[in-house]
Scaffold this motif. Structure first.
Motif, mmCIF file in Angstrom:
data_model
loop_
_atom_site.group_PDB
_atom_site.id
_atom_site.type_symbol
_atom_site.label_atom_id
_atom_site.label_comp_id
_atom_site.label_asym_id
_atom_site.label_seq_id
_atom_site.Cartn_x
_atom_site.Cartn_y
_atom_site.Cartn_z
ATOM 1 N N GLU A 87 -0.948 -2.077 0.125
ATOM 2 C CA GLU A 87 0.391 -1.488 0.182
ATOM 3 C C GLU A 87 0.338 -0.020 -0.275
ATOM 4 O OE1 GLU A 87 4.591 -2.276 0.848
ATOM 5 O OE2 GLU A 87 2.847 -3.510 1.233
ATOM 6 N N PHE A 88 -0.417 0.238 -1.342
ATOM 7 C CA PHE A 88 -0.604 1.602 -1.840
ATOM 8 C C PHE A 88 -1.232 2.472 -0.752
ATOM 9 C CE2 PHE A 88 -3.535 4.754 -3.572
ATOM 10 C CZ PHE A 88 -2.677 5.523 -4.352
ATOM 11 N N MET A 89 -2.262 1.957 -0.088
ATOM 12 C CA MET A 89 -2.950 2.716 0.966
ATOM 13 C C MET A 89 -2.010 3.010 2.136
ATOM 14 S SD MET A 89 -5.859 3.440 -0.149
ATOM 15 C CE MET A 89 -6.598 4.070 1.343
ATOM 16 N N LYS A 90 -1.106 2.084 2.419
ATOM 17 C CA LYS A 90 -0.139 2.292 3.504
ATOM 18 C C LYS A 90 0.883 3.372 3.109
ATOM 19 C CE LYS A 90 3.343 -0.456 4.704
ATOM 20 N NZ LYS A 90 4.002 -1.728 4.838
ATOM 21 N N ASN A 91 1.354 3.320 1.855
ATOM 22 C CA ASN A 91 2.372 4.274 1.401
ATOM 23 C C ASN A 91 1.812 5.650 1.059
ATOM 24 O OD1 ASN A 91 4.472 2.426 1.642
ATOM 25 N ND2 ASN A 91 4.144 1.629 -0.404
#
Length: 188
Positions: A152-156
């Motif tokens: 999720e961090f990598m997506k955001n």
């Protein structure tokens, strides 16, 4: 300075004279990695616009552990606005995660723009809303497993993983640095 003007003009119109006033009220500042833009227990005294670099919002929990709450990068305002406006001490730090180039307004100059430029308050309010949204965007949901939180961090924040220290990312995700290294290794 042009990046700042382009950013401001997304939220309203300014004439040439008003743009020159904004430029006159701002100063360019370099912030070294790990330096503080604002600190806990101190009243925030400036509003910044990030031209280059990443600033993180962090605080210490009741166990004395440092917790990264948010990341703010290029083309964004950075300020603890609630405490800036209320003239009250902050409860968190805004720290450079990388070397940063900012355009900064003192509190006096920021307020002067409101008194001088008709319509500035509307523009300012829109910019501040986005700033506060970015800072308040909740960190990962702790009920998710650590791998899901990292993905999720990598997506955001796709560009941050190679720019900020892993220890900050681990703190943001609520995992140890060793766990984060293991997660990263398993994903590749």
């Amino acid at each position: 300075m042009e990046e700042l003007i382009e950013y401001i003009l997304q939220f309203g119109n300014l004439n040439g004279q008003q743009i020159n006033l904004v430029k006159k009220m701002a100063i360019e500042v370099q912030l070294q990695k790990d330096a503080y833009f604002s600190e806990a227990a101190k009243i925030p005294s400036q509003v910044g616009f990030i031209v280059e670099g990443v600033i993180r919002g962090c605080y210490y929990n009741n166990k004395g552990e440092e917790i990264t709450r948010c990341f703010v990068s290029e083309n964004s305002l950075v300020v603890d606005y609630v405490n800036f406006e209320a003239n009250t001490p902050s409860s968190e730090y805004l720290q450079a995660s990388t070397a940063c180039k900012l355009i900064v307004f003192s509190k006096q100059n920021w307020e002067e723009l409101s008194h001088t430029i008709v319509g500035w308050d509307n523009i300012k309010n829109k910019m501040v809303q986005i700033c506060m949204f970015q800072k308040s965007r909740k960190g990962p949901v702790i009920s998710q497993d650590a791998t899901t939180r990292y993905l999720e961090f990598m997506k955001n924040f796709p560009s941050l993983s190679n720019r900020v220290p892993l220890t900050y990312i681990a703190s943001y995700l609520g995992v140890t640095q060793q766990s984060l290294s293991r997660i990263r290794k398993n994903i590749r």
